[in-house]
Motif scaffolding. Structure first.
Motif, PDB file in Angstrom:
ATOM      1  N   ARG A 139       0.702  -1.240  -0.007  1.00 14.55           N
ATOM      2  CA  ARG A 139       0.041   0.030   0.094  1.00 14.55           C
ATOM      3  C   ARG A 139       1.002   1.146   0.083  1.00 14.55           C
ATOM      4  N   ILE A 140       1.915   1.152   0.830  1.00 14.77           N
ATOM      5  CA  ILE A 140       2.846   2.457   0.922  1.00 14.77           C
ATOM      6  C   ILE A 140       3.382   2.577  -0.539  1.00 14.77           C
ATOM      7  N   ARG A 141       3.804   1.531  -1.113  1.00 19.86           N
ATOM      8  CA  ARG A 141       4.555   1.878  -2.321  1.00 19.86           C
ATOM      9  C   ARG A 141       3.614   2.078  -3.301  1.00 19.86           C
ATOM     10  N   THR A 142       2.421   1.577  -3.478  1.00 20.11           N
ATOM     11  CA  THR A 142       1.293   1.750  -4.598  1.00 20.11           C
ATOM     12  C   THR A 142       0.930   3.220  -4.508  1.00 20.11           C
ATOM     13  N   ASP A 143       0.642   3.796  -3.044  1.00 21.69           N
ATOM     14  CA  ASP A 143       0.343   5.211  -2.994  1.00 21.69           C
ATOM     15  C   ASP A 143       1.360   6.076  -2.798  1.00 21.69           C
ATOM     16  N   SER A 144       2.665   5.916  -2.784  1.00 23.18           N
ATOM     17  CA  SER A 144       3.554   6.663  -2.760  1.00 23.18           C
ATOM     18  C   SER A 144       3.717   7.421  -1.243  1.00 23.18           C
ATOM     19  N   GLU A 147       4.635   9.773   4.585  1.00 24.61           N
ATOM     20  CA  GLU A 147       4.517   9.584   6.094  1.00 24.61           C
ATOM     21  C   GLU A 147       3.470   8.621   6.693  1.00 24.61           C
ATOM     22  N   VAL A 148       3.954   7.811   7.656  1.00 20.21           N
ATOM     23  CA  VAL A 148       3.155   6.664   8.153  1.00 20.21           C
ATOM     24  C   VAL A 148       2.996   7.173   9.712  1.00 20.21           C
ATOM     25  N   ILE A 149       1.664   7.265  10.205  1.00 20.45           N
ATOM     26  CA  ILE A 149       1.469   7.376  11.745  1.00 20.45           C
ATOM     27  C   ILE A 149       0.906   6.134  12.110  1.00 20.45           C
ATOM     28  N   ALA A 166       7.750  -0.142  12.848  1.00 20.48           N
ATOM     29  CA  ALA A 166       8.831   0.854  12.583  1.00 20.48           C
ATOM     30  C   ALA A 166      10.019   0.135  12.058  1.00 20.48           C
ATOM     31  N   GLN A 167      10.172  -1.036  12.485  1.00 25.07           N
ATOM     32  CA  GLN A 167      11.706  -1.726  12.018  1.00 25.07           C
ATOM     33  C   GLN A 167      11.443  -2.041  10.341  1.00 25.07           C
ATOM     34  N   GLU A 168      10.230  -2.491  10.308  1.00 26.10           N
ATOM     35  CA  GLU A 168      10.084  -3.087   9.015  1.00 26.10           C
ATOM     36  C   GLU A 168       9.807  -2.012   7.810  1.00 26.10           C
ATOM     37  N   LEU A 169       9.373  -0.905   8.473  1.00 27.42           N
ATOM     38  CA  LEU A 169       9.097   0.354   7.439  1.00 27.42           C
ATOM     39  C   LEU A 169      10.094   1.220   7.203  1.00 27.42           C
ATOM     40  N   THR A 170      11.217   1.265   8.337  1.00 25.74           N
ATOM     41  CA  THR A 170      12.209   1.984   8.118  1.00 25.74           C
ATOM     42  C   THR A 170      13.065   2.180   6.834  1.00 25.74           C
ATOM     43  N   LEU A 172      11.934   1.733   4.004  1.00 31.38           N
ATOM     44  CA  LEU A 172      11.178   2.333   2.941  1.00 31.38           C
ATOM     45  C   LEU A 172      11.494   3.827   2.724  1.00 31.38           C
ATOM     46  N   GLY A 173      12.064   4.335   3.584  1.00 39.51           N
ATOM     47  CA  GLY A 173      12.258   5.736   3.786  1.00 39.51           C
ATOM     48  C   GLY A 173      11.221   6.640   4.020  1.00 39.51           C
ATOM     49  N   VAL A 174      10.122   6.286   4.573  1.00 35.76           N
ATOM     50  CA  VAL A 174       9.091   6.992   5.071  1.00 35.76           C
ATOM     51  C   VAL A 174       9.268   7.710   6.184  1.00 35.76           C
ATOM     52  N   ARG A 175       8.555   8.763   6.327  1.00 32.59           N
ATOM     53  CA  ARG A 175       8.633   9.487   7.861  1.00 32.59           C
ATOM     54  C   ARG A 175       7.680   8.616   8.476  1.00 32.59           C
ATOM     55  N   LEU A 176       8.359   8.305   9.818  1.00 31.21           N
ATOM     56  CA  LEU A 176       7.533   7.443  10.647  1.00 31.21           C
ATOM     57  C   LEU A 176       7.193   8.205  12.055  1.00 31.21           C
ATOM     58  N   SER A 177       6.018   8.292  12.429  1.00 30.38           N
ATOM     59  CA  SER A 177       5.595   8.852  13.817  1.00 30.38           C
ATOM     60  C   SER A 177       4.623   8.084  14.680  1.00 30.38           C
TER      61      SER A 177
END
Ligand SMILES: [Zn+2]
Length: 210
Positions: A139-144, A147-149, A166-170, A172-177
């Motif tokens: 989903r993160i890739r498809t929708d570009s 930022e993930v909350i 957080a470990q799995e998504l890091t 991908l280079g998205v901003r995590l909060s």
């Protein structure tokens, strides 16, 4: 003492969350007597529920199947995913649909959602492989998404899930909060438990003098 059919109804109603045997019996007796019209309406709604309401294929929120959709037709999309005014690059990850509704009620979320459906819980046999991490990454890739909350609950399982995601998504280079959790609005510091207050202190924000 109850007729057999009514006993079956009591047993079914008692399986609903928050409904005990006594309440189930009260509902069944009401539906069988003065609530007969309600029983008919409930019956027809319930029997078509699975065909009319399905999880959204993109986020897991509940979505209404359009009446003219073919049975095997295109995926069911919820009103939030279909809303073009929403920011597709901002994604809020929640545990359940109830949590999505709670965040939505706050009016603070202008992006979209992803419903996990379960939390990491080794004691209940839910390990990392049981989480829908693959679908989330897709989903993160498809929708570009940029930022993930992580809005999983502030419980032991919720925190463990947020940490794992957080470990799995890091990579991908998205901003995590992580959602800040702290003292409830109108709450008294004196009555806050230490975990809540500790988190409120560590999640503190800088205050700008006006
Ligand atoms: Zn959706």
């Amino acid at each position: 003492m109850l007729p057999g059919r009514l006993r079956v109804l009591v047993q079914l109603l008692a399986r609903l969350p928050g409904v005990g045997e006594k309440t189930a019996q009260r509902y069944a007796l009401y539906l069988a007597s003065e609530g007969a019209a309600l029983a008919t309406d409930l019956g027809s709604e319930l029997s078509s529920l699975r065909d009319r309401v399905r999880p959204c294929a993109r986020c897991g929120n509940l979505a209404e199947v359009s009446p003219d959709a073919q049975p095997a037709a295109a995926e069911t999309i919820c009103s939030i995913c279909a809303d073009g005014r929403r920011d597709p690059t901002l994604l809020c990850v929640v545990f359940r649909v109830q949590d999505l509704l709670a965040v939505e009620r706050s009016g603070a979320m202008r992006g979209r959602y992803f419903v996990l459906g379960r939390l990491l819980s080794p004691l209940d046999g839910v390990g990392p492989d049981e989480l829908p991490t693959g679908r989330l990454v897709e989903r993160i890739r498809t929708d570009s998404v940029t930022e993930v909350i992580l809005a999983t609950p502030p419980s032991v399982d919720g925190e463990a899930t947020a940490l794992l995601l957080a470990q799995e998504l890091t990579p991908l280079g998205v901003r995590l909060s992580r959602i800040a959790s702290g003292v409830p609005h109108g709450g008294d510091l004196e009555f806050s438990d230490q975990i809540t207050l500790g988190r409120a202190i560590s999640g503190r924000r800088h205050v700008e003098p006006r």
